[in-house]
Design a protein around this motif. Sequence first.
Motif, PDB file in Angstrom:
ATOM      1  N   MET A   1       1.013  -1.193   0.286  1.00  0.00           N
ATOM      2  CA  MET A   1      -0.210   0.033  -0.038  1.00  0.00           C
ATOM      3  C   MET A   1       0.764   0.982  -0.065  1.00  0.00           C
ATOM      4  SD  MET A   1      -2.537   0.881   2.845  1.00  0.00           S
ATOM      5  CE  MET A   1      -4.386   0.240   2.717  1.00  0.00           C
ATOM      6  N   PHE A   2       0.225   1.985  -0.153  1.00  0.00           N
ATOM      7  CA  PHE A   2       0.913   3.824  -1.174  1.00  0.00           C
ATOM      8  C   PHE A   2       0.534   4.246   0.212  1.00  0.00           C
ATOM      9  CE2 PHE A   2       1.698   1.897  -4.695  1.00  0.00           C
ATOM     10  CZ  PHE A   2       2.302   2.158  -5.035  1.00  0.00           C
ATOM     11  N   THR A   3       1.741   5.087   0.997  1.00  0.00           N
ATOM     12  CA  THR A   3       1.092   5.814   1.985  1.00  0.00           C
ATOM     13  C   THR A   3       2.164   6.841   1.780  1.00  0.00           C
ATOM     14  OG1 THR A   3       2.990   5.285   3.348  1.00  0.00           O
ATOM     15  CG2 THR A   3       0.722   3.701   3.536  1.00  0.00           C
ATOM     16  N   GLN A   4       1.529   8.527   2.723  1.00  0.00           N
ATOM     17  CA  GLN A   4       2.399   9.890   2.111  1.00  0.00           C
ATOM     18  C   GLN A   4       1.799  10.150   3.592  1.00  0.00           C
ATOM     19  OE1 GLN A   4       0.312  12.025  -0.426  1.00  0.00           O
ATOM     20  NE2 GLN A   4      -0.082  13.614   0.254  1.00  0.00           N
ATOM     21  N   PRO A  10       7.840  22.956   3.832  1.00  0.00           N
ATOM     22  CA  PRO A  10       6.991  22.788   3.143  1.00  0.00           C
ATOM     23  C   PRO A  10       6.846  22.276   2.017  1.00  0.00           C
ATOM     24  CG  PRO A  10       8.084  25.111   4.042  1.00  0.00           C
ATOM     25  CD  PRO A  10       9.111  23.573   4.423  1.00  0.00           C
ATOM     26  N   ARG A  11       5.718  21.838   1.633  1.00  0.00           N
ATOM     27  CA  ARG A  11       5.503  20.316   0.901  1.00  0.00           C
ATOM     28  C   ARG A  11       5.418  21.073  -0.732  1.00  0.00           C
ATOM     29  NH1 ARG A  11       1.890  16.297   2.735  1.00  0.00           N
ATOM     30  NH2 ARG A  11       2.455  14.778   1.316  1.00  0.00           N
ATOM     31  N   GLY A  83       0.330  10.212  -9.096  1.00  0.00           N
ATOM     32  CA  GLY A  83       0.521   9.454  -8.281  1.00  0.00           C
ATOM     33  C   GLY A  83       0.771   9.242  -6.551  1.00  0.00           C
ATOM     34  N   CYS A  84       1.206  11.526  -6.433  1.00  0.00           N
ATOM     35  CA  CYS A  84       0.824  12.218  -5.638  1.00  0.00           C
ATOM     36  C   CYS A  84       1.251  13.353  -5.679  1.00  0.00           C
ATOM     37  CB  CYS A  84       3.076  11.834  -4.976  1.00  0.00           C
ATOM     38  SG  CYS A  84       2.633  12.511  -3.400  1.00  0.00           S
ATOM     39  N   GLU A 111       6.770  10.905   1.242  1.00  0.00           N
ATOM     40  CA  GLU A 111       7.778   9.851   1.671  1.00  0.00           C
ATOM     41  C   GLU A 111       7.790   7.908   0.929  1.00  0.00           C
ATOM     42  OE1 GLU A 111       7.645   8.257   6.307  1.00  0.00           O
ATOM     43  OE2 GLU A 111       8.266  10.193   6.192  1.00  0.00           O
ATOM     44  N   ASP A 112       7.008   8.056   0.640  1.00  0.00           N
ATOM     45  CA  ASP A 112       7.051   6.260  -0.212  1.00  0.00           C
ATOM     46  C   ASP A 112       8.110   6.505  -0.672  1.00  0.00           C
ATOM     47  OD1 ASP A 112       6.023   4.088  -1.082  1.00  0.00           O
ATOM     48  OD2 ASP A 112       5.372   4.218   0.436  1.00  0.00           O
ATOM     49  N   THR A 113       9.337   5.463  -1.070  1.00  0.00           N
ATOM     50  CA  THR A 113       9.764   5.919  -1.630  1.00  0.00           C
ATOM     51  C   THR A 113       9.306   4.836  -3.510  1.00  0.00           C
ATOM     52  OG1 THR A 113      11.257   3.573  -1.086  1.00  0.00           O
ATOM     53  CG2 THR A 113      11.851   5.735  -1.052  1.00  0.00           C
ATOM     54  N   LYS A 114       8.803   3.794  -3.250  1.00  0.00           N
ATOM     55  CA  LYS A 114       7.507   3.443  -4.547  1.00  0.00           C
ATOM     56  C   LYS A 114       6.645   4.943  -5.061  1.00  0.00           C
ATOM     57  CE  LYS A 114       7.946  -1.488  -2.935  1.00  0.00           C
ATOM     58  NZ  LYS A 114       6.625  -2.687  -1.894  1.00  0.00           N
ATOM     59  N   GLN A 115       6.050   5.306  -4.193  1.00  0.00           N
ATOM     60  CA  GLN A 115       5.593   6.271  -4.870  1.00  0.00           C
ATOM     61  C   GLN A 115       6.531   6.919  -5.455  1.00  0.00           C
ATOM     62  OE1 GLN A 115       3.391   8.138  -1.706  1.00  0.00           O
ATOM     63  NE2 GLN A 115       1.419   8.812  -2.938  1.00  0.00           N
TER      64      GLN A 115
END
Length: 274
Positions: A1-4, A10-11, A83-84, A111-115
């Motif tokens: 599962m992808f998480t964020q 600041p993003r 995807g993000c 933060e998720d590297t796969k994402q």
Amino acid sequence: MFTQRKPRAPRLLLLAALPVACLATLTACGDEKAPGSVKVGGAPVTGVHWTVRSMTVDGTTTEAPRGTYLEFVSDQRVRGNYGCNRFDARATVTDASVALDRSVTTKMYCEDTKQRAFEKKLARALAAENTVKTAGDDSRLTLTGPDGATISLVKQRDAALVGTKWTVTGLGADDNTESLPKAAEGRARLVFAKNGTVSARLGCNSGDAKATVEDGHITFGPLTSTKMGCVGEASDVEQTMRTVLKGRTSYDIQGDTLVVKAADGTAITLTAGA
């Protein structure tokens, strides 16, 4: 599962290649043609939320993060989510191909590297000229790049505003969006009823209000809620919720994502059934 996850810095930044308004609305940008029906292989693709299911590169297929999509606004404009991060791009769309050009892209840290890896591959692939084919009674699209990489998409109807349990997954202001704080995940949601009301979990307290929906706007009446004392991140979420759920707001549904924005730019992002 992808998480964020929420980062320390600041993003969000907006690149200046296109007007910021192009990212937030469906209004025509610059000198592009007014939105019209775009067809691929004889099938209309405009006005449809195309969910990206997967991407295959060098024989390896990777499932797309939840929320990845494309929308063909016109034959000169495509918007979506890599995807993000969201994007709004000038494009060249024909009945057999699509290629993205200059774009405005949000710069949220994921933060998720796969994402992150999927997002980079998809952005790179969409920048090339991809041939497009339809399949499955026009409910599926396949984009194929010059290097053989393929992107699989499926037609997805937008979730219904009324009757859906909308869980808050992001907070924003002036088009800046951040993930919900970890401690507040799953604690805020909205459910719109057929009788013109909305029930809300605010992050700490819960309540109800009248909600009048018309012409892409929701007008909220006074919010009646419990009065528990709230502290920490749940309190911060509740403060944003109370700001948004007041008076006339705009809303937009893309697939299973709902964004409700107040007149001052404060916004909440919600996901259907999350």
